[in-house]
Design a protein around this motif. Structure first.
Motif, PDB file in Angstrom:
ATOM      1  N   CYS A  38      64.930 -58.052 -49.608  1.00 23.35           N
ATOM      2  CA  CYS A  38      66.337 -58.455 -49.727  1.00 23.35           C
ATOM      3  C   CYS A  38      66.951 -57.343 -50.531  1.00 23.35           C
ATOM      4  O   CYS A  38      66.574 -57.372 -51.880  1.00 23.35           O
ATOM      5  CB  CYS A  38      66.439 -59.928 -50.068  1.00 23.35           C
ATOM      6  N   CYS A  41      68.165 -59.978 -54.078  1.00 18.82           N
ATOM      7  CA  CYS A  41      67.478 -60.468 -54.825  1.00 18.82           C
ATOM      8  C   CYS A  41      65.919 -59.798 -55.125  1.00 18.82           C
ATOM      9  O   CYS A  41      64.941 -60.276 -55.899  1.00 18.82           O
ATOM     10  CB  CYS A  41      67.303 -61.712 -54.654  1.00 18.82           C
ATOM     11  N   CYS A  77      66.816 -64.342 -46.004  1.00 16.77           N
ATOM     12  CA  CYS A  77      66.484 -64.498 -47.329  1.00 16.77           C
ATOM     13  C   CYS A  77      66.001 -65.697 -47.564  1.00 16.77           C
ATOM     14  O   CYS A  77      66.588 -66.883 -47.495  1.00 16.77           O
ATOM     15  CB  CYS A  77      67.323 -63.870 -48.432  1.00 16.77           C
ATOM     16  N   CYS A  82      69.372 -66.926 -53.858  1.00 18.38           N
ATOM     17  CA  CYS A  82      69.964 -65.529 -53.522  1.00 18.38           C
ATOM     18  C   CYS A  82      71.274 -66.143 -52.530  1.00 18.38           C
ATOM     19  O   CYS A  82      71.027 -66.915 -51.710  1.00 18.38           O
ATOM     20  CB  CYS A  82      68.919 -64.863 -52.659  1.00 18.38           C
TER      21      CYS A  82
HETATM   22 ZN   LIG Z   1      67.738 -62.555 -51.408  1.00 12.06          ZN
END
Ligand SMILES: [Zn+2]
Length: 360
Positions: A38, A41, A77, A82
């Motif tokens: 991702c 994050c 994600c 996040c």
């Molecule tokens: Zn993320």
């Protein structure tokens, strides 16, 4: 098997099929990696959201344009903290987000741009199988991450240079000992130069033109550094001043010529007068013959004489001063540089007598 020859090996891709249109080769490609990171994050995720198609220009194959049609994926994600819930597949290298071109293809264009410039680079790119416009070539250069050199020898020269001649100017900083460009500043303001000098405390000497803002910038940015006027601008100013003086003394010069050309038995022309006029004419002639020679040429002439007197070979001098060996050899044999005389005779001269005879 074919993948390792036509696709970059530093990214996990597999060529599924190849088809072509006139001048273009399409490579249908799948991704082999099983997860992605991702971008917000930095957590790995293997939960696929959906698939989408991406087309990337790659290096040419046998002179043909090649396009990689990538079946990429979107991921969820998994990190509940996040803010990004879905993201597009990321790759470690070779494929960057939002890019429409593989990195290796981009690198090829960057090399062309740096070696050839915008227009020529674009012209050559057509023959190399990666056709682009001059503006794309420049865009590739602007994206390059070029770090300015941190340390200089302490002796620098500053002068202005044109982004667009007559409109926008920047400042070029050259390391005079290493003979290389150190940095380019976006304008020629004193504050910008001052700020740059504050970040380079090693600067001891700055060569500059007679421009006021640079003097102020050096004074505030590097107050302990010595400021010197560069030779090019000194010679140019001297040349301009000398030219102005002789252009304003036309009457006196004409009188001197008239006096000198008086008959020998004229009472006004004594030995002393003749000697004085002779000296004046010599000075005038020297100045007028060199007044219209470009400063650059005079500078090169002096450099050639200097290097030759220090025992450098003709070949070495030609390489240093960037002149042909013939010109260098000619300069070494000349005492002073004189303006080339205009060709005063024409093919008509041989027939002038016939015109005179016709009038009679
Ligand atoms: Zn993320």
């Amino acid at each position: 098997m074919i993948s390792q020859f036509i696709l970059p090996t530093n990214v996990q891709l597999r060529a599924d099929s190849i088809h072509s249109e006139p001048g273009i080769l399409y490579i249908d490609t799948s991704v082999c990696q099983t997860c992605s990171i991702c971008p917000v994050c930095n957590k790995k995720s293997s939960k696929i959201h959906s698939r989408y198609s991406r087309t990337l220009l790659d290096l040419p194959i046998s002179g043909h344009l090649s396009k990689v049609q990538l079946k990429a994926r979107k991921y969820f994600c998994d990190n509940p903290e996040c803010p990004r819930k879905v993201f597009t597949e990321r790759f470690d290298c070779e494929i960057k987000p939002y890019y429409r071109r593989m990195i290796r293809s981009n690198d090829l264009l960057a090399r062309m741009a740096l070696e050839l410039g915008g227009n020529t680079g674009a012209a050559i790119s057509r023959y190399a199988g990666v056709p682009v416009s001059p503006s794309i070539i420049l865009r590739v250069v602007k994206r390059l991450d070029i770090q300015p050199k941190k340390l200089t020898s302490g002796v620098i020269g500053v002068d202005d240079w044109a982004f667009k001649k007559g409109k926008t100017y920047g400042t070029v900083i050259v390391d005079l000992a290493k003979k290389e460009v150190v940095d380019l500043l976006p304008d020629r303001e004193s504050a910008t130069l001052s700020e740059w000098l504050k970040q380079h405390p090693e600067i001891k000497t700055v060569s500059r033109d007679r421009c006021g803002p640079y003097a102020l910038g050096i004074k505030t940015g590097a107050p302990d550094a010595s400021q010197v006027a560069d030779r090019f601008h000194l010679l140019m100013n001297l040349g301009d001043a000398t030219k102005r003086i002789f252009q304003s003394k036309g009457k006196e010069l004409r009188e001197a010529f008239t006096l000198y050309n008086q008959p020998k038995n004229h009472p006004a022309k004594t030995v002393e007068t003749e000697s004085a006029v002779q000296n004046m004419l010599q000075i005038t002639e020297d100045t007028l013959t060199t007044a219209n020679i470009s400063i650059d040429k005079l500078h090169k002439f002096e450099k050639v004489k200097d290097l030759y007197s220090k025992g450098n070979s003709i070949r070495q001098i030609a390489k240093t001063v960037k002149l042909t060996r013939t010109t260098v050899r000619k300069y070494t044999m000349m005492e002073k540089l004189v303006k080339r005389q205009a060709h005063t005779t024409t093919n008509l001269d041989a027939f002038i007598g016939f015109f005179d005879a016709g009038r009679k």
